[in-house]
Design an enzyme around this catalytic site. Structure first.
Site, mmCIF file in Angstrom:
data_model
loop_
_atom_site.group_PDB
_atom_site.id
_atom_site.type_symbol
_atom_site.label_atom_id
_atom_site.label_comp_id
_atom_site.label_asym_id
_atom_site.label_seq_id
_atom_site.Cartn_x
_atom_site.Cartn_y
_atom_site.Cartn_z
ATOM 1 N N ASP A 186 0.960 -0.888 0.195
ATOM 2 C CA ASP A 186 0.147 -0.914 -0.169
ATOM 3 C C ASP A 186 1.021 1.434 -0.117
ATOM 4 O O ASP A 186 0.181 2.219 -0.269
ATOM 5 C CB ASP A 186 -0.896 0.060 1.628
ATOM 6 C CG ASP A 186 -0.316 -0.400 2.230
ATOM 7 O OD1 ASP A 186 0.789 -0.227 2.898
ATOM 8 O OD2 ASP A 186 -1.486 -0.047 3.573
ATOM 9 N N SER A 187 2.067 0.952 0.129
ATOM 10 C CA SER A 187 3.000 2.514 0.184
ATOM 11 C C SER A 187 2.785 3.041 -1.708
ATOM 12 O O SER A 187 3.432 3.695 -1.840
ATOM 13 C CB SER A 187 4.225 1.884 0.124
ATOM 14 O OG SER A 187 5.023 0.365 -0.617
ATOM 15 N N ASP B 106 -1.094 -6.704 -0.295
ATOM 16 C CA ASP B 106 -1.381 -5.590 1.000
ATOM 17 C C ASP B 106 -2.651 -4.943 1.520
ATOM 18 O O ASP B 106 -2.777 -4.454 0.620
ATOM 19 C CB ASP B 106 0.147 -4.610 0.953
ATOM 20 C CG ASP B 106 0.436 -4.183 2.417
ATOM 21 O OD1 ASP B 106 0.367 -5.167 3.228
ATOM 22 O OD2 ASP B 106 1.280 -3.039 2.274
ATOM 23 N N LYS C 299 -0.379 -10.108 3.277
ATOM 24 C CA LYS C 299 0.260 -8.884 4.085
ATOM 25 C C LYS C 299 -1.291 -8.215 5.246
ATOM 26 O O LYS C 299 -1.870 -7.044 4.515
ATOM 27 C CB LYS C 299 1.503 -8.142 3.873
ATOM 28 C CG LYS C 299 1.937 -7.845 4.964
ATOM 29 C CD LYS C 299 3.027 -6.767 4.977
ATOM 30 C CE LYS C 299 3.195 -5.603 4.284
ATOM 31 N NZ LYS C 299 2.829 -4.750 4.805
ATOM 32 N N GLU D 53 -0.818 -5.880 8.727
ATOM 33 C CA GLU D 53 -0.226 -4.467 9.818
ATOM 34 C C GLU D 53 -1.149 -5.154 11.128
ATOM 35 O O GLU D 53 -2.164 -5.673 11.429
ATOM 36 C CB GLU D 53 -0.780 -3.309 9.214
ATOM 37 C CG GLU D 53 -0.039 -2.810 8.862
ATOM 38 C CD GLU D 53 0.339 -1.295 8.268
ATOM 39 O OE1 GLU D 53 0.207 -0.708 9.365
ATOM 40 O OE2 GLU D 53 0.665 -1.059 6.972
ATOM 41 N N GLU E 143 9.543 -4.207 10.609
ATOM 42 C CA GLU E 143 9.708 -2.681 10.175
ATOM 43 C C GLU E 143 10.657 -1.937 11.297
ATOM 44 O O GLU E 143 10.162 -1.661 12.084
ATOM 45 C CB GLU E 143 8.549 -2.587 9.406
ATOM 46 C CG GLU E 143 8.991 -1.218 8.730
ATOM 47 C CD GLU E 143 8.213 -0.399 7.772
ATOM 48 O OE1 GLU E 143 6.778 -1.215 7.302
ATOM 49 O OE2 GLU E 143 7.627 0.923 7.287
HETATM 50 O O1 KIV Z 1 2.727 -0.659 1.628
HETATM 51 C C1 KIV Z 1 4.724 -1.131 1.474
HETATM 52 O O2 KIV Z 1 5.148 -2.066 0.373
HETATM 53 C C2 KIV Z 1 4.767 -2.119 3.136
HETATM 54 C C3 KIV Z 1 6.582 -2.038 3.242
HETATM 55 C C4 KIV Z 1 6.839 -0.670 4.094
HETATM 56 C C5 KIV Z 1 6.175 -2.814 4.379
HETATM 57 O O3 KIV Z 1 4.410 -2.763 4.110
#
Ligand code: KIV
Length: 285
Positions: free
Chosen positions: A47-48, A86, A116, A118, A185
């Site tokens: 989600d980056s 994500d 993934k 968090e 992280e």
């Molecule tokens: O969104 C992402 O790229 C991430 C990384 C910062 C671990 O979750």
């Protein structure tokens, strides 16, 4: 030769064999093609992308629909690589049902191999519910950008014994729940190393030092594309910002001086048609 696609069992074998796992983020088709061609073992459609592609100030505004579009593009570019979706903010925070439905979209609509999310002990029921749906899950603890407000900003975690204790509790709870991978992280290497040694699942690092089972970097940091800031844990392997800006400046110069386009860039009329064309334009003179 077609690249052999690695699956979750291969990553577990790599941990047992002490072979480090390479992992980057990717958000688009061409970068995914480069990743696959390079032999990258895992891709995260993070989600980056909110910050790296859309220019948002954080990952918080990113939606499921945006993630799905980028996952589809990455899957097309890297059909033989393990790709993980994500889960964006508020796609799993509300309840288990939402979490399962949204995790399922990553598999059904964009062919992801895993998801993934968090958080530690407070999202254990989400992890279990997604696993019960038959989906491979990667936990993510330490600096969790979606809840950076609660963490007091984008700050490393586990730097005090109390904070390290919470990380250990989260890590063990995530493995106990059945997650098959864990990402740490911005965590001190001594804490990350201990977690990696104690857990049987692969523990990956982004800013958690060399003792983990593998490393993740954000592609936009790795190639020098993301300009807003560079976290301490990043090593830049290229400076595409300079290459791209330089190429654009050259192009502007060539357009102004008519050095571009040159003869080889032009489509000429088919032989014999030039004479007829001269006749045609006489009608307009
Ligand atoms: O969104 C992402 O790229 C991430 C990384 C910062 C671990 O979750």
């Amino acid at each position: 030769m077609l690249k052999k696609k690695l699956m979750i069992q291969d990553f577990h074998r790599m941990k047992r064999d002490g072979e480090k796992i390479s992992w980057i983020t990717s958000y688009d088709y061409p970068t995914a093609q480069f990743a696959e061609a390079s032999g990258m073992e895992m891709i995260l459609v993070g989600d980056s992308l909110g910050m790296c592609v859309y220019g948002y100030e954080s990952t918080v505004p990113v939606t499921m629909d945006q993630c799905i579009v980028h996952c589809e593009a990455v899957r097309r570019g890297a059909p033989n690589t393990f790709v993980m979706g994500d889960m964006p903010f508020m796609s799993y925070q509300k309840n288990d049902e939402d979490a399962v439905a949204n995790a399922g979209r990553f598999l059904k609509e964009s062919g992801m191999d895993a998801i993934k999310l968090e958080g530690g002990t407070r999202i254990i029921s989400r992890i279990k519910a997604i696993l019960d749906a038959g989906i491979v899950v990667c936990g993510h603890i330490g600096l969790t950008p979606q809840s950076s407000g609660q963490l007091g900003g984008h700050k490393a975690q586990g730097r005090t014994v109390e904070s390290a204790r919470l990380l250990l509790e989260d890590a063990f709870a995530i493995q106990e729940a059945g997650a098959q991978l864990l990402l740490l992280e911005a965590v001190p290497p001594e804490v990350a190393g201990f977690i990696t040694e104690k857990l049987s699942i692969p523990v990956l690092s982004i800013g958690a030092g060399p003792l983990c089972d593998g490393q993740l970097l954000i592609i936009s940091d790795l190639i020098g594309q993301f300009q807003a800031f560079t976290p301490k844990f990043v090593r830049k392997y290229a400076d595409v910002a300079e290459i791209i800006t330089g190429a654009m400046k050259e192009y502007i110069k060539d357009v102004k001086t008519v050095a571009f386009p040159a003869e080889e860039h032009c489509y000429h009329m088919i032989k014999g048609e030039e004479e007829k064309f001269k006749e045609l334009i006489k009608e307009y003179n």
